[in-house]
Design a protein around this motif. Structure first.
Motif, PDB file in Angstrom:
ATOM      1  N   ALA A 232      14.543 -14.621 -11.869  1.00  0.00           N
ATOM      2  CA  ALA A 232      14.140 -14.048 -10.537  1.00  0.00           C
ATOM      3  C   ALA A 232      15.058 -14.276  -9.595  1.00  0.00           C
ATOM      4  N   ALA A 233      15.965 -15.297  -9.623  1.00  0.00           N
ATOM      5  CA  ALA A 233      16.676 -15.693  -8.295  1.00  0.00           C
ATOM      6  C   ALA A 233      17.764 -14.627  -8.086  1.00  0.00           C
ATOM      7  N   MET A 234      17.958 -14.399  -6.657  1.00  0.00           N
ATOM      8  CA  MET A 234      18.665 -13.385  -6.310  1.00  0.00           C
ATOM      9  C   MET A 234      20.221 -14.061  -6.035  1.00  0.00           C
ATOM     10  N   PRO A 235      21.217 -13.028  -6.306  1.00  0.00           N
ATOM     11  CA  PRO A 235      22.502 -13.561  -6.086  1.00  0.00           C
ATOM     12  C   PRO A 235      22.853 -14.024  -4.614  1.00  0.00           C
ATOM     13  N   ALA A 236      23.895 -14.636  -4.626  1.00  0.00           N
ATOM     14  CA  ALA A 236      24.281 -15.437  -3.433  1.00  0.00           C
ATOM     15  C   ALA A 236      25.569 -14.625  -3.075  1.00  0.00           C
TER      16      ALA A 236
ATOM     17  N   THR B  98      22.857 -18.038  -8.235  1.00  0.00           N
ATOM     18  CA  THR B  98      22.041 -17.874  -9.505  1.00  0.00           C
ATOM     19  C   THR B  98      22.738 -18.754 -10.699  1.00  0.00           C
ATOM     20  N   VAL B  99      21.865 -18.717 -11.708  1.00  0.00           N
ATOM     21  CA  VAL B  99      22.574 -19.768 -12.713  1.00  0.00           C
ATOM     22  C   VAL B  99      24.031 -19.082 -13.201  1.00  0.00           C
ATOM     23  N   TRP B 100      24.278 -17.497 -13.230  1.00  0.00           N
ATOM     24  CA  TRP B 100      25.448 -16.983 -13.847  1.00  0.00           C
ATOM     25  C   TRP B 100      26.473 -17.033 -12.903  1.00  0.00           C
ATOM     26  N   GLN B 101      26.091 -17.178 -11.446  1.00  0.00           N
ATOM     27  CA  GLN B 101      27.150 -17.528 -10.480  1.00  0.00           C
ATOM     28  C   GLN B 101      27.522 -18.962 -10.700  1.00  0.00           C
TER      29      GLN B 101
ATOM     30  N   ALA C 262      17.431 -24.568 -11.383  1.00  0.00           N
ATOM     31  CA  ALA C 262      16.618 -23.130 -11.230  1.00  0.00           C
ATOM     32  C   ALA C 262      15.193 -23.114 -11.384  1.00  0.00           C
ATOM     33  N   GLY C 263      14.917 -23.961 -12.523  1.00  0.00           N
ATOM     34  CA  GLY C 263      13.484 -24.129 -12.949  1.00  0.00           C
ATOM     35  C   GLY C 263      12.609 -25.072 -12.013  1.00  0.00           C
TER      36      GLY C 263
END
Length: 486
Positions: free
Chosen positions: A211-215, A63-66, A279-280
């Motif tokens: 909507a992205a799921m964390p890895a 995800t972006v935050w990760q 991500a987009g």
């Protein structure tokens, strides 16, 4: 004796033209401050090439935050290593690969020096080629020329020549001019990056981001390795080149902080922005030309400042790389003035850029694979050299410049076999976990490349551990007659 241009001791202030080669800077002329290095590393890392790194993290499943976490830990951590290596420059007053003669021996040091020079020339060719594409894209907007470089060979050569000329003007003049230019140019190009970055953020598909799921955590760890290998590790062998003018009174912690913060701030911002954009629009991660891919996301009125900012960031990075490459060239024993060594290096990358743009069918994939291959021996050098610094606090200026049997750093046959052996062993270990070339048809696949470390790009970590651990087990730096370690 292998030397550049000798300069007698004088006032602590540097002149505009640096005439010194690789000989150690006299203590009286070392008046640098960590704040200067902050701007040097900041400027070298505002290149637009940070955006594809962020896209790569998203392509790995983060995800972006990760991706932001991986960017922060990877870039700041790897440049902390750069800052630690720069302590050698403050102690010895000489370029990093020249100081490395004390670690590997005057002949044993040839291997790491050649690898470092090839790596510098490789990255300079990447910078030059990307900058030429940037100018060609700008010409398409302003002059109405076609987008294909091969359709406009004269314009392409002019674009390459402009970038190389601007590079050699700063790198050729030397340390004092480079430090000043890097500082003031950062404000201008940095401001452009902020404007363009703000516009790009406004185009982000925030629904897709949310909507992205964390890895899994393992993917994030691998991402940290990817960022570290693609940022700080590649600059470690150039760090002492800039810190050799630092005052002996400067604290080691200040050098580490200046590098980690100076490079970390722009890298975290650019890599994070790249992850947001990817991500987009996942296609960004697979773009063969990252400059063109992002240019396509912008209206014409915003594309011009974007391309100017991209060109400026690449130029600032190239200043430092070419300056370091010139010193590395002299360390090989080539007897020319430093400024001529800079010109030679620029000519090599000029020819290389012409070939890869106008002759070859592809560039980025094969060349990045080549540079990745060199990352293993460079990381091995970092591991050995870092352990050596734990005990070695003094360098003999005369011995560093003496490449004959009379040098205190001659050791056995010109080679410090403990350091050289640990370096060679680490290279073998690293390549066991390495895959080189495109994933569909790799050129080289190490026997252990399909293990978890290999598949997640952690070969450089294994290389570092083997190099540092092996050399430490063998005792690290040891005193030689007449040359104390402290």
């Amino acid at each position: 004796m292998a030397t550049g241009t000798t300069v007698t001791s004088g006032p602590a202030r540097e002149s505009a033209l640096e005439t010194r080669g690789i000989e150690p800077v006299p203590v009286a002329e070392r008046g640098g401050r960590p704040g200067q290095l902050f701007w040097v590393w900041f400027a070298a890392n505002i290149s637009i090439l940070g955006l594809p790194l962020g896209a790569t993290l998203v392509a790995m499943g983060m995800t972006v935050w990760q991706a932001v976490v991986a960017a922060a830990v990877g870039s700041v951590g790897s440049f902390a290593i750069v800052g630690a290596i720069s302590i050698a420059g403050r102690r010895g007053g000489a370029p990093g690969l020249t100081l490395s003669r004390a670690t590997f021996g005057v002949r044993g040091n040839i291997g790491p020096t050649v690898v470092s020079l090839l790596s510098r020339l490789g990255w300079e060719t990447v910078n030059t080629t990307t900058a030429a594409f940037t100018l060609l894209a700008l010409a398409t907007i302003l002059l109405g020329t076609g987008p294909e470089a091969k359709q406009h060979p004269v314009l392409t050569i002019v674009a390459i020549a402009v970038f190389e000329l601007l590079t050699v003007l700063v790198a050729g003049l030397g340390h004092a001019v480079l430090v000043a230019v890097q500082r003031w140019a950062t404000w201008g190009f940095g401001a452009l990056n902020i404007v363009v970055g703000g516009f790009l953020v406004a185009t982000v598909d925030w629904t897709a981001v949310g909507a992205a799921m964390p890895a899994p955590v393992g993917v994030v760890i691998a991402g940290i390795g990817v960022i570290a290998a693609g940022t700080g590790i590649g600059w470690a062998n150039a760090s002492a080149d800039m810190s050799r003018y630092q005052s002996p009174a400067v604290r080691a912690g200040a050098l580490v902080t200046s590098a980690a913060a100076g490079a970390g701030v722009p890298l975290v911002l650019l890599i994070s922005l790249g992850s947001l954009l990817a991500a987009g629009d996942p296609a960004l991660a697979d773009a063969g030309d990252p400059v063109a891919a992002i240019r396509a996301m912008l209206p014409t009125w915003m594309a011009v400042p974007y391309l100017i900012a991209a060109f400026g960031g690449l130029l600032l990075s190239n200043h430092l790389s070419v300056y370091s490459a010139g010193l590395t060239t002299l360390t090989l024993g080539i007897r020319i003035r430093r400024v001529y060594a800079v010109v030679v290096d620029v000519v090599v990358t000029f020819v290389g850029a012409i070939y890869f743009i106008l002759v070859a069918d592809g560039f980025y994939g094969p060349f990045i694979a080549f540079i990745s291959a060199l990352a293993v021996p460079i990381t091995a050098w970092v591991g050995v050299f870092a352990v050596d610094l734990v005990r070695r606090h003094r360098f003999d200026p005369a011995a560093l410049m003496d490449t004959g049997r009379t040098s205190a750093y001659w050791y056995r046959g010109g080679v410090a076999w403990r350091a050289f052996g640990a370096w060679a062993l680490a290279i073998v270990a690293g390549y066991l976990f390495t895959t080189l070339g495109p994933s569909a048809a790799p050129w080289f696949v190490g026997p252990l490349a399909h293990t978890w470390p290999g598949e997640n790009g952690l070969a450089w970590v294994i290389t570092f551990v083997v190099a540092a651990g092996g050399y430490a087990l063998l005792g690290g730096a040891r005193p030689v007659p007449g040359v104390p370690l402290r």
